[in-house]
Design a protein around this motif. Structure first.
Motif, PDB file in Angstrom:
ATOM      1  N   LYS A 288       0.853  -1.191   0.000  1.00  0.00           N
ATOM      2  CA  LYS A 288       0.000   0.000   0.000  1.00  0.00           C
ATOM      3  C   LYS A 288       0.891   1.244   0.000  1.00  0.00           C
ATOM      4  CE  LYS A 288      -4.013  -1.894   2.332  1.00  0.00           C
ATOM      5  NZ  LYS A 288      -4.916  -1.799   3.474  1.00  0.00           N
ATOM      6  N   THR A 289       0.706   2.074  -1.008  1.00  0.00           N
ATOM      7  CA  THR A 289       1.579   3.229  -1.192  1.00  0.00           C
ATOM      8  C   THR A 289       0.766   4.507  -1.257  1.00  0.00           C
ATOM      9  OG1 THR A 289       3.047   1.791  -2.469  1.00  0.00           O
ATOM     10  CG2 THR A 289       3.411   4.152  -2.654  1.00  0.00           C
ATOM     11  N   ARG A 290       1.184   5.484  -0.498  1.00  0.00           N
ATOM     12  CA  ARG A 290       0.508   6.786  -0.479  1.00  0.00           C
ATOM     13  C   ARG A 290       1.259   7.778  -1.362  1.00  0.00           C
ATOM     14  NH1 ARG A 290      -3.420   7.059   3.301  1.00  0.00           N
ATOM     15  NH2 ARG A 290      -3.434   5.454   4.891  1.00  0.00           N
ATOM     16  N   TRP A 291       0.577   8.874  -1.674  1.00  0.00           N
ATOM     17  CA  TRP A 291       1.137   9.917  -2.530  1.00  0.00           C
ATOM     18  C   TRP A 291       2.476  10.406  -2.002  1.00  0.00           C
ATOM     19  CZ3 TRP A 291       0.918  11.832  -7.180  1.00  0.00           C
ATOM     20  CH2 TRP A 291       1.367  13.134  -7.441  1.00  0.00           C
ATOM     21  N   HIS A 292       2.594  10.622  -0.698  1.00  0.00           N
ATOM     22  CA  HIS A 292       3.844  11.170  -0.162  1.00  0.00           C
ATOM     23  C   HIS A 292       5.005  10.188  -0.308  1.00  0.00           C
ATOM     24  CE1 HIS A 292       4.068   9.067   3.781  1.00  0.00           C
ATOM     25  NE2 HIS A 292       2.747   9.082   3.715  1.00  0.00           N
ATOM     26  N   HIS A 293       4.732   8.880  -0.308  1.00  0.00           N
ATOM     27  CA  HIS A 293       5.792   7.887  -0.564  1.00  0.00           C
ATOM     28  C   HIS A 293       6.297   8.034  -2.003  1.00  0.00           C
ATOM     29  CE1 HIS A 293       3.489   5.369   2.566  1.00  0.00           C
ATOM     30  NE2 HIS A 293       4.559   5.879   3.155  1.00  0.00           N
ATOM     31  N   LEU A 294       5.359   8.224  -2.918  1.00  0.00           N
ATOM     32  CA  LEU A 294       5.718   8.370  -4.326  1.00  0.00           C
ATOM     33  C   LEU A 294       6.487   9.667  -4.571  1.00  0.00           C
ATOM     34  CD1 LEU A 294       2.347   7.100  -5.784  1.00  0.00           C
ATOM     35  CD2 LEU A 294       4.532   5.889  -5.835  1.00  0.00           C
ATOM     36  N   LEU A 295       6.056  10.740  -3.921  1.00  0.00           N
ATOM     37  CA  LEU A 295       6.781  12.013  -4.045  1.00  0.00           C
ATOM     38  C   LEU A 295       8.215  11.879  -3.559  1.00  0.00           C
ATOM     39  CD1 LEU A 295       4.232  14.737  -2.872  1.00  0.00           C
ATOM     40  CD2 LEU A 295       5.097  14.354  -5.179  1.00  0.00           C
ATOM     41  N   LYS A 296       8.372  11.253  -2.406  1.00  0.00           N
ATOM     42  CA  LYS A 296       9.707  11.104  -1.815  1.00  0.00           C
ATOM     43  C   LYS A 296      10.622  10.277  -2.709  1.00  0.00           C
ATOM     44  CE  LYS A 296      11.892   9.852   2.536  1.00  0.00           C
ATOM     45  NZ  LYS A 296      11.678   9.320   3.885  1.00  0.00           N
ATOM     46  N   LYS A 297      10.099   9.235  -3.317  1.00  0.00           N
ATOM     47  CA  LYS A 297      10.907   8.334  -4.143  1.00  0.00           C
ATOM     48  C   LYS A 297      11.195   8.903  -5.534  1.00  0.00           C
ATOM     49  CE  LYS A 297      12.709   4.402  -5.569  1.00  0.00           C
ATOM     50  NZ  LYS A 297      14.000   3.942  -5.144  1.00  0.00           N
ATOM     51  N   PHE A 298      10.213   9.536  -6.162  1.00  0.00           N
ATOM     52  CA  PHE A 298      10.338   9.887  -7.570  1.00  0.00           C
ATOM     53  C   PHE A 298      10.470  11.381  -7.864  1.00  0.00           C
ATOM     54  CE2 PHE A 298       8.118   5.810  -7.452  1.00  0.00           C
ATOM     55  CZ  PHE A 298       8.992   5.055  -8.220  1.00  0.00           C
ATOM     56  N   VAL A 299      10.051  12.246  -6.955  1.00  0.00           N
ATOM     57  CA  VAL A 299      10.077  13.685  -7.223  1.00  0.00           C
ATOM     58  C   VAL A 299      11.099  14.393  -6.342  1.00  0.00           C
ATOM     59  CG1 VAL A 299       8.706  15.809  -7.240  1.00  0.00           C
ATOM     60  CG2 VAL A 299       7.665  13.651  -7.961  1.00  0.00           C
ATOM     61  N   ASP A 300      10.965  14.272  -5.042  1.00  0.00           N
ATOM     62  CA  ASP A 300      11.810  14.994  -4.091  1.00  0.00           C
ATOM     63  C   ASP A 300      12.926  14.105  -3.550  1.00  0.00           C
ATOM     64  OD1 ASP A 300      10.042  17.145  -4.372  1.00  0.00           O
ATOM     65  OD2 ASP A 300       8.762  16.403  -2.763  1.00  0.00           O
ATOM     66  N   ASN A 301      13.684  13.477  -4.448  1.00  0.00           N
ATOM     67  CA  ASN A 301      14.691  12.524  -4.004  1.00  0.00           C
ATOM     68  C   ASN A 301      16.122  13.069  -4.048  1.00  0.00           C
ATOM     69  OD1 ASN A 301      15.225  12.531  -6.720  1.00  0.00           O
ATOM     70  ND2 ASN A 301      14.508  10.466  -7.094  1.00  0.00           N
ATOM     71  N   ASN A 302      16.279  14.347  -4.369  1.00  0.00           N
ATOM     72  CA  ASN A 302      17.585  15.008  -4.389  1.00  0.00           C
ATOM     73  C   ASN A 302      18.615  14.273  -5.245  1.00  0.00           C
ATOM     74  OD1 ASN A 302      16.756  17.112  -2.677  1.00  0.00           O
ATOM     75  ND2 ASN A 302      17.108  15.830  -0.877  1.00  0.00           N
ATOM     76  N   SER A 303      18.192  13.782  -6.390  1.00  0.00           N
ATOM     77  CA  SER A 303      19.124  13.132  -7.305  1.00  0.00           C
ATOM     78  C   SER A 303      18.856  13.611  -8.729  1.00  0.00           C
ATOM     79  CB  SER A 303      18.992  11.614  -7.224  1.00  0.00           C
ATOM     80  OG  SER A 303      17.847  11.183  -7.911  1.00  0.00           O
ATOM     81  N   GLU A 304      19.742  13.233  -9.637  1.00  0.00           N
ATOM     82  CA  GLU A 304      19.542  13.574 -11.050  1.00  0.00           C
ATOM     83  C   GLU A 304      18.353  12.830 -11.632  1.00  0.00           C
ATOM     84  OE1 GLU A 304      22.697  13.412 -13.874  1.00  0.00           O
ATOM     85  OE2 GLU A 304      24.139  14.187 -12.421  1.00  0.00           O
ATOM     86  N   LYS A 305      18.104  11.645 -11.121  1.00  0.00           N
ATOM     87  CA  LYS A 305      17.016  10.809 -11.637  1.00  0.00           C
ATOM     88  C   LYS A 305      15.742  11.139 -10.874  1.00  0.00           C
ATOM     89  CE  LYS A 305      15.918   6.071 -12.866  1.00  0.00           C
ATOM     90  NZ  LYS A 305      16.356   4.697 -12.895  1.00  0.00           N
ATOM     91  N   HIS A 306      14.897  11.958 -11.481  1.00  0.00           N
ATOM     92  CA  HIS A 306      13.626  12.332 -10.859  1.00  0.00           C
ATOM     93  C   HIS A 306      12.643  12.766 -11.937  1.00  0.00           C
ATOM     94  CE1 HIS A 306      15.619  16.202 -11.392  1.00  0.00           C
ATOM     95  NE2 HIS A 306      14.412  16.718 -11.423  1.00  0.00           N
ATOM     96  N   ILE A 307      11.389  12.902 -11.541  1.00  0.00           N
ATOM     97  CA  ILE A 307      10.348  13.392 -12.440  1.00  0.00           C
ATOM     98  C   ILE A 307       9.558  14.490 -11.726  1.00  0.00           C
ATOM     99  CG2 ILE A 307      10.126  11.273 -13.795  1.00  0.00           C
ATOM    100  CD1 ILE A 307       7.741  10.492 -12.076  1.00  0.00           C
ATOM    101  N   SER A 308       8.766  15.226 -12.477  1.00  0.00           N
ATOM    102  CA  SER A 308       7.938  16.282 -11.897  1.00  0.00           C
ATOM    103  C   SER A 308       6.684  15.678 -11.268  1.00  0.00           C
ATOM    104  CB  SER A 308       7.537  17.286 -12.977  1.00  0.00           C
ATOM    105  OG  SER A 308       6.643  16.674 -13.901  1.00  0.00           O
ATOM    106  N   ARG A 309       6.023  16.459 -10.426  1.00  0.00           N
ATOM    107  CA  ARG A 309       4.755  16.022  -9.825  1.00  0.00           C
ATOM    108  C   ARG A 309       3.725  15.730 -10.904  1.00  0.00           C
ATOM    109  NH1 ARG A 309       3.475  17.953  -4.225  1.00  0.00           N
ATOM    110  NH2 ARG A 309       5.477  18.501  -3.328  1.00  0.00           N
TER     111      ARG A 309
END
Length: 126
Positions: A20-41
């Motif tokens: 079970k995954t919430r929006w904030h888990h997805l944001l932390k992993k894919f958007v706000d992860n402080n790396s070159e590999k990320h996507i926008s909201r």
């Protein structure tokens, strides 16, 4: 490296691994992860919509949170339906092969090519 950004299937695989995954888990992993590999909201939201439309990801609302909807915003929970786990496993296996090919040295690629040729020959002989 095949690509710098995440794909929608990376998101589906993450949801499968996490459960079970919430929006904030997805944001932390894919958007706000402080790396070159990320996507926008927006890209994350679009990918989730595509995954839900494909049936790979299920979007639900936590009934307990729904009771408190008048007090705060209710975010959905994302899960992988049991019926789609086999398809997701196929995607995971293909991703692993692509990553191997992308990172393999010439010697490993030659060995891989030999194995692929042998498999093709076996399939042709049947």
């Amino acid at each position: 490296m095949r690509h710098v950004n995440f794909t929608k299937y990376d998101i589906a695989l993450f949801i499968d691994e996490k459960g079970k995954t919430r929006w904030h888990h997805l944001l932390k992993k894919f958007v706000d992860n402080n790396s070159e590999k990320h996507i926008s909201r927006q890209k994350l939201s679009n990918y989730l919509k595509e995954l839900v439309d494909e049936g790979l990801v299920q979007k639900t609302i936590d009934p307990k949170a729904l009771m408190f909807k008048m007090y705060w915003r209710v975010y959905p929970i994302y899960t992988i339906p049991k019926s789609r786990r086999k398809r997701l496993q196929e995607i995971r296996e293909k991703r692993d092969i692509y990553e191997f090919v992308d990172s393999a040295n010439p010697q490993k690629l030659r060995k891989l090519h030999e194995v692929v040729k042998r498999i093709d020959e076996e399939d042709g002989a049947v």
